[in-house]
Design a protein around this motif. Structure first.
Motif, PDB file in Angstrom:
ATOM      1  N   ALA A 149       0.826  -1.207   0.000  1.00  0.00           N
ATOM      2  CA  ALA A 149       0.000   0.000   0.000  1.00  0.00           C
ATOM      3  C   ALA A 149       0.863   1.260   0.000  1.00  0.00           C
ATOM      4  O   ALA A 149       0.586   2.222  -0.718  1.00  0.00           O
ATOM      5  N   LEU A 150       1.924   1.262   0.805  1.00  0.00           N
ATOM      6  CA  LEU A 150       2.823   2.414   0.814  1.00  0.00           C
ATOM      7  C   LEU A 150       3.606   2.512  -0.491  1.00  0.00           C
ATOM      8  O   LEU A 150       3.934   3.610  -0.945  1.00  0.00           O
ATOM      9  N   TYR A 151       3.890   1.361  -1.101  1.00  0.00           N
ATOM     10  CA  TYR A 151       4.532   1.360  -2.422  1.00  0.00           C
ATOM     11  C   TYR A 151       3.618   2.027  -3.449  1.00  0.00           C
ATOM     12  O   TYR A 151       4.073   2.821  -4.288  1.00  0.00           O
ATOM     13  N   LEU A 184      -2.297   1.389 -13.034  1.00  0.00           N
ATOM     14  CA  LEU A 184      -2.022   0.066 -13.604  1.00  0.00           C
ATOM     15  C   LEU A 184      -0.789  -0.571 -12.952  1.00  0.00           C
ATOM     16  O   LEU A 184      -0.773  -1.789 -12.691  1.00  0.00           O
ATOM     17  N   LEU A 185       0.235   0.218 -12.682  1.00  0.00           N
ATOM     18  CA  LEU A 185       1.430  -0.311 -12.010  1.00  0.00           C
ATOM     19  C   LEU A 185       1.093  -0.793 -10.596  1.00  0.00           C
ATOM     20  O   LEU A 185       1.611  -1.819 -10.134  1.00  0.00           O
ATOM     21  N   ILE A 186       0.218  -0.068  -9.925  1.00  0.00           N
ATOM     22  CA  ILE A 186      -0.203  -0.477  -8.582  1.00  0.00           C
ATOM     23  C   ILE A 186      -0.961  -1.798  -8.641  1.00  0.00           C
ATOM     24  O   ILE A 186      -0.731  -2.700  -7.821  1.00  0.00           O
ATOM     25  N   ILE A 187      -1.851  -1.925  -9.603  1.00  0.00           N
ATOM     26  CA  ILE A 187      -2.628  -3.162  -9.745  1.00  0.00           C
ATOM     27  C   ILE A 187      -1.702  -4.349 -10.010  1.00  0.00           C
ATOM     28  O   ILE A 187      -1.906  -5.458  -9.485  1.00  0.00           O
ATOM     29  N   MET A 188      -0.653  -4.136 -10.815  1.00  0.00           N
ATOM     30  CA  MET A 188       0.318  -5.205 -11.069  1.00  0.00           C
ATOM     31  C   MET A 188       1.031  -5.610  -9.778  1.00  0.00           C
ATOM     32  O   MET A 188       1.249  -6.806  -9.519  1.00  0.00           O
ATOM     33  N   ALA A 189       1.379  -4.618  -8.944  1.00  0.00           N
ATOM     34  CA  ALA A 189       2.031  -4.923  -7.667  1.00  0.00           C
ATOM     35  C   ALA A 189       1.092  -5.690  -6.743  1.00  0.00           C
ATOM     36  O   ALA A 189       1.506  -6.611  -6.033  1.00  0.00           O
ATOM     37  N   VAL A 190      -0.186  -5.326  -6.763  1.00  0.00           N
ATOM     38  CA  VAL A 190      -1.179  -6.035  -5.942  1.00  0.00           C
ATOM     39  C   VAL A 190      -1.291  -7.487  -6.387  1.00  0.00           C
ATOM     40  O   VAL A 190      -1.343  -8.414  -5.554  1.00  0.00           O
ATOM     41  N   ALA A 191      -1.306  -7.699  -7.699  1.00  0.00           N
ATOM     42  CA  ALA A 191      -1.432  -9.062  -8.224  1.00  0.00           C
ATOM     43  C   ALA A 191      -0.258  -9.941  -7.790  1.00  0.00           C
ATOM     44  O   ALA A 191      -0.441 -11.131  -7.490  1.00  0.00           O
ATOM     45  N   ARG A 192       0.945  -9.358  -7.713  1.00  0.00           N
ATOM     46  CA  ARG A 192       2.119 -10.128  -7.317  1.00  0.00           C
ATOM     47  C   ARG A 192       2.097 -10.487  -5.826  1.00  0.00           C
ATOM     48  O   ARG A 192       2.688 -11.483  -5.421  1.00  0.00           O
ATOM     49  N   TRP A 231      -4.221  -8.665  10.254  1.00  0.00           N
ATOM     50  CA  TRP A 231      -4.793  -9.052   8.949  1.00  0.00           C
ATOM     51  C   TRP A 231      -3.911  -8.481   7.831  1.00  0.00           C
ATOM     52  O   TRP A 231      -4.128  -7.392   7.315  1.00  0.00           O
ATOM     53  N   SER A 232      -2.927  -9.230   7.426  1.00  0.00           N
ATOM     54  CA  SER A 232      -1.963  -8.742   6.433  1.00  0.00           C
ATOM     55  C   SER A 232      -2.589  -8.545   5.058  1.00  0.00           C
ATOM     56  O   SER A 232      -2.046  -7.798   4.229  1.00  0.00           O
ATOM     57  N   VAL A 233      -3.732  -9.189   4.797  1.00  0.00           N
ATOM     58  CA  VAL A 233      -4.379  -9.039   3.490  1.00  0.00           C
ATOM     59  C   VAL A 233      -4.886  -7.610   3.283  1.00  0.00           C
ATOM     60  O   VAL A 233      -5.142  -7.186   2.153  1.00  0.00           O
ATOM     61  N   LEU A 234      -5.026  -6.857   4.383  1.00  0.00           N
ATOM     62  CA  LEU A 234      -5.460  -5.471   4.245  1.00  0.00           C
ATOM     63  C   LEU A 234      -4.462  -4.644   3.447  1.00  0.00           C
ATOM     64  O   LEU A 234      -4.843  -3.654   2.798  1.00  0.00           O
ATOM     65  N   ASP A 235      -3.187  -5.027   3.478  1.00  0.00           N
ATOM     66  CA  ASP A 235      -2.152  -4.258   2.776  1.00  0.00           C
ATOM     67  C   ASP A 235      -2.391  -4.240   1.268  1.00  0.00           C
ATOM     68  O   ASP A 235      -2.556  -3.168   0.674  1.00  0.00           O
ATOM     69  N   PRO A 236      -2.447  -5.393   0.573  1.00  0.00           N
ATOM     70  CA  PRO A 236      -2.718  -5.344  -0.872  1.00  0.00           C
ATOM     71  C   PRO A 236      -4.127  -4.856  -1.188  1.00  0.00           C
ATOM     72  O   PRO A 236      -4.352  -4.247  -2.242  1.00  0.00           O
ATOM     73  N   LEU A 237      -5.077  -5.121  -0.274  1.00  0.00           N
ATOM     74  CA  LEU A 237      -6.436  -4.643  -0.524  1.00  0.00           C
ATOM     75  C   LEU A 237      -6.481  -3.118  -0.552  1.00  0.00           C
ATOM     76  O   LEU A 237      -7.135  -2.511  -1.412  1.00  0.00           O
ATOM     77  N   ALA A 267      -3.982  -1.199  -1.335  1.00  0.00           N
ATOM     78  CA  ALA A 267      -3.306  -0.776  -2.564  1.00  0.00           C
ATOM     79  C   ALA A 267      -4.263  -0.812  -3.750  1.00  0.00           C
ATOM     80  O   ALA A 267      -4.246   0.074  -4.615  1.00  0.00           O
ATOM     81  N   LEU A 268      -5.121  -1.840  -3.784  1.00  0.00           N
ATOM     82  CA  LEU A 268      -6.099  -1.947  -4.871  1.00  0.00           C
ATOM     83  C   LEU A 268      -7.101  -0.793  -4.812  1.00  0.00           C
ATOM     84  O   LEU A 268      -7.459  -0.217  -5.851  1.00  0.00           O
ATOM     85  N   LEU A 269      -7.532  -0.440  -3.625  1.00  0.00           N
ATOM     86  CA  LEU A 269      -8.456   0.684  -3.472  1.00  0.00           C
ATOM     87  C   LEU A 269      -7.798   1.996  -3.900  1.00  0.00           C
ATOM     88  O   LEU A 269      -8.444   2.870  -4.483  1.00  0.00           O
ATOM     89  N   VAL A 270      -6.505   2.125  -3.601  1.00  0.00           N
ATOM     90  CA  VAL A 270      -5.756   3.312  -4.045  1.00  0.00           C
ATOM     91  C   VAL A 270      -5.784   3.407  -5.568  1.00  0.00           C
ATOM     92  O   VAL A 270      -6.021   4.474  -6.142  1.00  0.00           O
ATOM     93  N   ALA A 271      -5.557   2.276  -6.240  1.00  0.00           N
ATOM     94  CA  ALA A 271      -5.535   2.255  -7.702  1.00  0.00           C
ATOM     95  C   ALA A 271      -6.881   2.679  -8.284  1.00  0.00           C
ATOM     96  O   ALA A 271      -6.948   3.473  -9.231  1.00  0.00           O
ATOM     97  N   VAL A 272      -7.967   2.147  -7.718  1.00  0.00           N
ATOM     98  CA  VAL A 272      -9.307   2.494  -8.205  1.00  0.00           C
ATOM     99  C   VAL A 272      -9.577   3.983  -8.004  1.00  0.00           C
ATOM    100  O   VAL A 272     -10.111   4.672  -8.885  1.00  0.00           O
TER     101      VAL A 272
END
Length: 309
Positions: A43-45, A100-108, A181-187, A189-194
Motif C-alpha cells: 500500500a505504501l509502495y 495500472l502499475l499499482i494493480i500489477m504490484a497487488v497481483a504479485r 490481517w496482512s491481506v489489508l495491505d494489498p487490498l 493498494a487496490l483501493l488506491v488504484a481504483v
C-alpha cells in the motif's frame, strides 16, 4: 496598479507556484519511498508510485504555464492559453499508468502479502508527507482557481487525491498492524488504484471540456451583460453575445446595434468604453465587437436601455 502590471504579477505568481510544486513533489516522493522501504508495504509502495506522477506532472505544469504565458504571435494570433489543458490531460494519463502499475504490484503480492517491518515508523514518515501535500494542495487549488490556471488546479486536485489516499492507507495499515490481517495491505493498494483511476478520468474530462471552448459560467455571463449594458450609452441594442474560456483568458464577442447615421468615430468611442469596462473587471479578457446599423436590430424600435436580444 495598471492592468498590464497586474497581469504580469499574476503570471509571475502562477509560474512561481509551479516551480515550487516541483521542489515539494520531489521532497514528498523521497519521504514516501523512505516509508515504503522501512515497511515493505504494498500500500505504501502504491502511494509512493503516485508521488512519481506528482513530480512528472509538476514539471509538465511548469512547462505548460510558461508556454501559455507567451504573447500571441504570427502562428498563434489568439495566444497560447490552451497549453495548460494539455498538461492536465497528460496528468490524467499518467495517473492511469500509475494505477495500472499499482494493480500489477497487488497481483504479485495478493496471495502472500509481505510482512511489515517498522510499520509505525514508516506510517509516521508517510504521515508527514501527507501533511505537506495537504497544505500545498490547498494553496494550489485556491490560488489556481483565483488566477484561472487549469494546470495549477489540476495539480492541486491530484495532490489532494493523493492526500486522501495517504490518509486511507495510513488508517488501513494501522488497522492491519493492530489486527494482524496482512491481506489489508494489498487490498488497500487496490483501493488506491481504483481511486486514482477515477481522479484521472475527472482530470482528463475537465481538460477536454476546456479544449472544447466552454462558455463562462451563468453568473459570469450575467455580470458581463450588466457591464456591457452599463457602458453602452449611445447604442441601441446588443445581441449574439458569445463567450469562451481558454486557460486564464476569457474571450467575449457580440454585435452592437447603433443608429445607421452614426459616424465610425462615434461608434468606436462606444466600443472603447465597453471594452475598457470589461478589461477593468475581468482579468485577461479579449473583446470583439461587431458594430451593425439599426436595420439589423432584433428588437422593436424604441426599446429602452440598450437591451440584449
Amino acid at each position: 496598479m495598471s492592468v498590464a502590471t497586474s497581469g504580469s504579477s499574476r503570471k509571475q505568481r502562477v509560474a512561481s507556484l509551479a516551480g515550487w510544486s516541483i521542489i515539494i513533489a520531489f521532497a514528498v516522493m523521497a519521504l514516501k519511498f523512505v516509508a515504503w522501504k522501512m515497511t515493505g508495504s504494498v500500500a505504501l509502495y502504491s502511494d509512493a508510485l503516485e508521488s512519481i506522477v506528482n513530480v512528472i506532472t509538476a514539471c509538465a505544469a511548469l512547462w505548460a504555464i510558461k508556454v501559455s504565458q507567451k504573447p500571441a504571435d504570427h502562428d498563434h494570433p489568439f495566444g497560447h492559453h490552451k497549453a495548460e489543458y494539455f498538461s492536465a490531460v497528460l496528468e490524467g494519463i499518467l495517473i492511469g499508468i500509475a494505477a495500472l502499475l499499482i494493480i500489477m504490484a497487488v497481483a504479485r503480492n495478493w496471495s502472500e502479502p509481505p510482512d511489515l517491518d517498522q510499520p509505525w515508523s514508516g506510517l509516521a514518515v508517510n504521515g508527514v508527507a501527507a501533511a505537506i501535500n495537504a497544505v500545498w494542495a490547498f494553496v494550489l487549488i485556491s490560488i489556481g482557481s483565483r488566477e484561472r490556471s487549469p494546470a495549477l488546479v489540476a495539480d492541486g486536485r491530484h495532490i489532494m487525491t493523493d492526500v486522501v489516499t495517504s490518509v486511507g492507507v495510513i488508517a488501513g495499515l494501522a488497522g492491519a498492524v493492530v489486527t494482524g490481517w496482512s491481506v489489508l495491505d494489498p487490498l488497500l493498494a487496490l483501493l488506491v488504484a481504483v481511486n486514482i483511476l477515477w481522479e484521472g478520468w475527472k482530470v482528463v474530462g475537465s481538460s477536454v471540456n476546456g479544449l472544447m471552448d466552454r462558455a463562462v459560467d451563468p453568473d459570469d455571463t450575467i455580470r458581463i451583460r450588466d457591464i456591457i449594458s452599463a457602458n453602452s450609452q449611445g447604442a441601441l441594442e446588443v445581441h449574439d453575445l458569445k463567450t469562451r474560456i481558454a486557460g486564464r483568458a476569457t474571450f467575449i464577442e457580440f454585435h452592437l446595434i447603433v443608429d445607421g447615421d452614426m459616424s465610425v468615430r462615434e461608434s468606436h468611442v462606444i466600443c472603447d468604453r465597453i471594452e475598457e469596462a470589461l478589461k477593468a473587471e475581468i482579468p485577461s479578457v479579449r473583446v470583439t465587437i461587431h458594430v451593425e446599423p439599426d436595420d439589423e436590430a432584433k428588437l422593436p424600435p424604441g426599446t429602452p436601455s440598450v437591451p440584449f436580444a
